[in-house]
Design a protein around this motif. Sequence first.
Motif, short mmCIF file in Angstrom:
data_model
loop_
_atom_site.label_atom_id
_atom_site.label_comp_id
_atom_site.label_asym_id
_atom_site.label_seq_id
_atom_site.Cartn_x
_atom_site.Cartn_y
_atom_site.Cartn_z
N LEU A 264 19.19 1.09 2.76
CA LEU A 264 18.03 1.26 1.84
C LEU A 264 18.09 1.82 0.63
O LEU A 264 17.75 1.06 0.07
N TYR A 265 18.73 2.60 -0.20
CA TYR A 265 18.79 3.37 -1.02
C TYR A 265 19.91 1.89 -1.97
O TYR A 265 19.71 1.52 -2.80
N ILE A 266 20.98 1.62 -0.99
CA ILE A 266 21.88 1.00 -1.61
C ILE A 266 21.77 -0.42 -1.81
O ILE A 266 21.72 -1.14 -2.72
N SER A 267 20.89 -0.82 -0.50
CA SER A 267 20.66 -2.06 -0.65
C SER A 267 19.02 -2.19 -2.44
O SER A 267 19.45 -3.17 -2.93
N ASP A 268 18.85 -1.47 -2.83
CA ASP A 268 18.05 -1.52 -4.38
C ASP A 268 18.82 -1.09 -5.72
O ASP A 268 18.59 0.35 -6.27
N HIS A 269 20.54 -0.73 -4.68
CA HIS A 269 21.14 -0.38 -6.74
C HIS A 269 22.03 -1.00 -6.59
O HIS A 269 22.70 -1.83 -6.54
N PRO A 270 22.74 -1.04 -7.98
CA PRO A 270 24.07 -2.14 -8.73
C PRO A 270 25.43 -1.06 -8.14
O PRO A 270 25.09 -0.14 -7.49
N GLU B 94 0.61 -1.36 -0.24
CA GLU B 94 0.57 0.17 -0.33
C GLU B 94 0.72 1.19 -0.21
O GLU B 94 -0.03 2.53 -0.10
N SER B 95 2.44 1.29 0.21
CA SER B 95 3.05 2.54 -0.18
C SER B 95 2.80 3.47 -0.92
O SER B 95 2.83 2.44 -1.99
N CYS B 96 2.24 4.80 -0.81
CA CYS B 96 2.56 5.07 -2.45
C CYS B 96 4.04 5.75 -3.24
O CYS B 96 3.65 5.60 -4.30
N GLY B 97 4.87 5.03 -2.23
CA GLY B 97 6.06 5.03 -3.00
C GLY B 97 6.44 6.13 -3.41
O GLY B 97 7.64 6.10 -3.90
N LYS B 98 6.44 7.24 -2.33
CA LYS B 98 7.08 8.32 -2.40
C LYS B 98 8.56 8.19 -1.54
O LYS B 98 9.41 8.96 -1.77
N CYS B 99 7.93 8.31 0.23
CA CYS B 99 9.35 8.18 1.19
C CYS B 99 10.15 6.66 1.17
O CYS B 99 9.62 5.63 0.83
N THR B 100 11.40 6.89 1.13
CA THR B 100 13.04 5.87 1.14
C THR B 100 12.24 4.68 2.42
O THR B 100 12.74 3.90 2.02
N LEU C 160 28.11 5.54 5.24
CA LEU C 160 27.44 3.92 5.04
C LEU C 160 28.83 3.19 5.15
O LEU C 160 29.30 3.36 4.15
N ARG C 161 29.00 2.14 5.67
CA ARG C 161 29.58 1.06 6.06
C ARG C 161 28.95 -0.58 5.45
O ARG C 161 30.14 -1.02 4.83
N GLU C 162 27.80 -0.53 5.31
CA GLU C 162 27.60 -1.67 5.41
C GLU C 162 25.83 -2.03 4.81
O GLU C 162 25.45 -1.00 5.72
N VAL C 163 25.83 -2.69 4.17
CA VAL C 163 24.33 -3.07 3.98
C VAL C 163 24.42 -3.96 4.46
O VAL C 163 24.28 -5.16 3.93
N ARG C 164 23.07 -4.11 5.29
CA ARG C 164 22.97 -5.61 5.89
C ARG C 164 21.42 -6.18 5.57
O ARG C 164 21.32 -7.38 5.96
#
Lengths: 66, 504, 948
Positions: free
Chosen positions: C107-113, B433-439, C136-140
């Motif tokens: 979180l960002y880096i967990s979804d980035h090449p 249900e997340s709108c996908g805006k915030c990380t 950032l030192r690790e992506v758990r």
Amino acid sequence: MKPDKLARMANDIAHNLAALGDAAPAAIAEHLRHFWTPRMRKELLQLIQAGGASLEPTVVEAARAL
Amino acid sequence: MSAPRVYVPADAAALSVGADAVAAAIAAAAQARGIEIQLVRTGTRGMLWLEPLVEVDTADGRVGYGPVNPADVASLFDAGFPDAGAHPLGLGRIDALPWMARQQRLSFERVGVIDPLSLVDYRAHGGLAGLQHARDTGADAVLQQIIDSGLRGRGGAGFPAGIKWRTVAQAPGPRKYIVCNADEGDSGTFADRMLIEGDPFALIEGMAIAGLAVGADRGVVYLRSEYPQAIAVLRRALALARADGLLGAHFDIDLRVGAGAYICGEETSLLESLEGRRGQVRAKPPLPAHHGLFGRPTVVNNVLTLTAVPWILRHGGKAYADFGCGRSRGSMPVQLAGNVRHGGLFECAFGITLRELVVDIGGGTASGRPLRAVQVGGPLGAYFPESLLDTPLDYEAMAAAGGLLGHAGIVVFDDSVDMAAQARFAFEFCALESCGKCTPCRIGSTRGAETLAKVSRGIAPEANLKVVEDLCTVMTDASLCALGGLTALPVMSAIRHFREDFGP
Amino acid sequence: MPLPKVIDYGTPLRESADTVTLTIDGRAVRVPKGTAILAAARSHGIEIPKLCATDMVEAFGSCRLCLVEIEGRRGTPASCTTPAEDGMVVHTQTARLAALRRGVMELYISDHPLDCLTCSANGDCELQDMAGAVGLREVRYGQDGRKHRTEAKDESNPYFTFDSSKCIVCSRCVRACAEVQGTFALTITGRGLESKVSTGSFDFLSSECVSCGACVQACPTATLNEKSVIEHGTPTGATITTCAYCGVGCSFRAETQGGQLVRMVPYKRGQANEGHSCVKGRFAYGYATHPDRITRPMIRARISDPWREVSWDEAFAHAASEFRRIQAQYGREAVGGITSSRCTNEETFLVQKLVRAVFGNNNVDNCARVCHSPTGYGLKQTFGTSAGTQDFKSVAQADVILLIGANPTDAHPVFASRMKRRLREGARLIVADPRRIDLVRSPHIQAAHHLALKPGTNVALINALAHVVVSEGLVREDYVRERCDLASFEAWARFIADPRHAPEASADITGVPAGELRAAARLYATARNAAIYYGLGVTEHSQGSTMVMGMANLAMATGNVGRVGVGVNPLRGQNNVQGACDMGSFPHEFSGYRHVSDDATREVFEQLWGVALAREPGLRIPNMVDEAQSGHFKGLYIQGEDIAQSDPDTQNVIAGLSAMECVVVQDLFLNETAKYAHVFLPGASFLEKDGTFTNAERRISRVRKVIAPLAGLADWEVTLGLAAALGYPMQYAHPSEIMDEIARATPSFAGVSYARLDELGSIQWPCNAAAPTGTPIMHVERFVRGKGRFMLTGYVPTEERTGERFPLLLTTGRILSQYNVGTQTARTPNTRWHDEDLLEIHPFDAEQRGINDGDRVLLRSRAGATSLRAQISERVQPGVVYTTFHHARSGVNVVTTDYSDWATNCPEYKVTAVQVTRTAAPSDWQRENAARADFLRRIERELPEGAG
């Protein structure tokens, strides 16, 4: 310049300044002095001398002031 | 003497168990037997285990029969129906039933009683007295009554309605809006729907009063598409209100139907959706009260907030504030659902405990197995273990116990529940249900579900629970709106109270 | 120049007289009210991590990196969406915030090449920067979760790629497309982790994307990346310069790597564009190094001879001797020059100086003759100066915009974006155009009125608008009394109040319903601020000058001149057409619009140049063509202008050129005119020289050399060479010295110098002792001519009329991706969007002629015929056809006539009576022209490679 083109240019000016009424010939003359080369003005005068049938009367009047 | 009135609910919950067929059978039987009756379709009384609940007028008041099957109709007539007669399904006087007697039905006073689409009925039962009072006393007096009532937003956030209204009233601008949030998407909640289906004029009246109070001449109801019955009832009610002059140039209401996104129940997403955009949360500030629908000052209130208003204006803010406790004043329509013996709508003053609600009123689990957990406030509400059932139901007490009141939906679980699965479900629900805006919400919800799955598979459970805990902190503190921000509540309450479920 | 870092404040800086003072990390910070904490901090050197925020768009609040703690407030609000308030105490660096930011980055880096080292944004990636900034030192979360790493890359756009696998869904591109460009081509589809940037179409190329580059600019990662950067790598140097396309005059950072131009990035502090760009300036610069470039001088005795490559000196000597021979043989008046609106002010100034001082006559003109000469005439007559009244920024305060004969979304896209932003804020728009241009209705834009007049009836329309103002008592009398020449007003008011100017009377002429016109007039006249913007749809008519005066009358009568938000604003076509006019590229005027007959002015130049100057006006371009055919005009020096393609009645122009004995063409390419030339002098693109351009808002901006001239000389140096060979050496070591001379000789430029330009960024003339930093808005307290003068504007129908033979009216215009006659854009991948000129024809007219969409049709007028493909469209009204003039092979100007504006001889491009019929073959002219083209362009290469 070809006489018919010269005449058309002069008449265009006359038509657009026609709203000035009595002041039109002076305004036409000023415009011609301002923007036309001496040769073009001279050729206009020659056209008038040659009859200038296709010219507006205000152009003919303006030419007197050139 | 006019024909006796027979009442059969047309509420969606009643319809789902065959109320229409019962109504048809009653009409057919009456005709066959040459008995003249007046069949009235009503809202529901909220006792869902008794639906379809058929009622008739008696000298003593309304008596009921339920749950009635079409096959029971003949025997009802045989027993003297529509004059009250003894019958195995007979319940006696409805208002004497313990479920009804223990309630303080303020907002729901007419629901299940009147024909929802009869303005005559509505007026006869106190309807429009509040609006009249508002008109007589003017905007400032109305604002004062609402402030005095202590009414807080019933959608979940609990913001004082009077303060919000006053903010909008004081905001400059030629156009203001009253927006009713009827995008009731929380699991285990149905009070908005029941109210709209059972007493739509109460909402219309509440919005008209709000419009008068803040200087708005336009209202919008944002109603979820999953409620076709409510949509039909409200549409009809709006038309009737317009024909009656109740709505018109001075104040009119538009009905807009949502498109199935839970996030559109979040007020700023709702406004985006109303403006024709993707349902995505707006950052606050600016607040909707200053910069709401189409950039205009806007009151966004839940159905239950707005439908509390006519009662408050009719009886006075003080009378409303006499109900409740602490900073939670007035009554709350509680919805009991899940694995509970007696589920339904129960409106009462704040302060009642979870145990009273679930055990005394709800009768414990439907399965008969021991009760293990209660989730309060929808899918983003905390899980309470048995040991916390004495927590009173009010805004502050629920928060103090690590939960929230939300829209006062209570879902009951017995001891067969897997709380790790419930925690994972919270993340999955948020991911869906997340709108996908915030990380934090957009990625965190998925990562949370994945990490809890690892825990359940026995992959570094301690380390991964720490990851989940950290993630919950990020989601709580950093999410843009309550969807991501509250997902930690069910997750962490499940981990805290039911740690034994987390592991292979 | 090394690559300077451009500060990104994260959120737009605000302008406000009110300020607030707060404390950020212990420092007192004062900012204008409305500034977000993020920008408040950054403007005081405090950097808060951020990803979704960038100062080109409004705050969005999605990344959740810029969180801060504010004393006395709960939680950790985002600093981008929280306005700074008086007395706030903000902490941007706490242990709690550090943990949250690391958590978000994790979180960002967990979804980035994880391919940074081979990524095209390596070293120029904000995601990379932020991972570093938050430690950032690790992506758990490991590597097996749901991701977007397999998303396909969209490479359909010729200039940039879209790689969804690298997207962090910050929506900066979506917001830039909406807020900055105003096209709304991008959106986010899906929700949660499925949220994706989408064009709403199959790919970028097939979408509504206009390739302005704003999304690429906004992207913090390699998701949207220039193909040139992918190919060459990250730029290492940058030079601020000015675009050489339209009259908006956008400022760019030309980013280089060694001697290689890697990309053009709109410059945020550029005052004309404020960091925005269009597909032409941003991407279509490849023509500058196109293999068609001629980089060696060439001469030939006759146009039937092949070209012969020669040294610069030989070319100069040959041209000089020919000009001197012609003057000796036919008289001093037999030669002249055409300056270029594509070249710099300095270069233009030199060419007119050469004509006046060296040729000794005033036969100098420029391409403004065929576009905005009526603007110069009309605004000078009424206001006293030959230029627009406002800066572009002014549109942000206009409440009603009257757009006449202009199509800014295609022709002036960066200004259009500013205008659209204002329209989205609620300003009302009136469009007067025969055609339903995009601004009539497009995403989030709807004109209040579309006055769809018949081509050629502008003056009847403006008179009717003025009639409503006068007859309904909407004249701002206090303004008129105070600011204008009352006698002229009274004469005009009597004239315009005549019933023949009433909307009901002119409806038959214009085709505009009287009710609609009256409503539009009232809307314009009663607005707090009403602004007129106009283009060539006003000027390129037989009454172009009259119409300009008509608009000026209307603006004066309603008090809409002389402050921000109002004015009469020409949208000028060429990058430096304003400048070319300012520099004295007219046969009757010196720089600063002073008539050649003015003795005092002539004296200034005579002293400066040490020669006697002619006092009579010289020939205008069409006059030159005519006089050549009459045998009086024999030699022409043309710098950067392709009259054989861009001027009307091509066959007449070619006849004129063919009658000349020495045509010198200075250009980047062997253009259409060069087919009739005897000397070819290679030109230099704007990237290859220093100088200045002046845009439509009178803004003088620097052009700076980015790469060395391909032919060895910049255009100004070429003119110096020619002058020297003519026996008149001019001494300038640098274009700045030319500007110094301009400043000395021109009162409105007295305060302009390169040092001042470097200091101020750009300057809007007049700039002198009275206005040391320039003049954004003109006529503020008084008109330049003193009192504003109302002119009588009688409607005179054009001679060009439809009839049995030519029943349709042709009007012409431009398209976004192409520019004028295509010299530049046709040599870039912009042809992907538009590779041929199409004739728009209404379904009704098409059906009558049995024409289907895409059919080849013959377009015929009394001047000539050409063929092109038809596009059936309801954007044009029945009886009107429309085409663009971007491609030499369609040669639309073969069809246009030699009719022109009465006052300036600006051609009547916008009205030609034509017939359209289905055809299978090219026209006779097209066949002959194609056959002759190769012959006339033969080059005999004699010099070895590397010489010249």
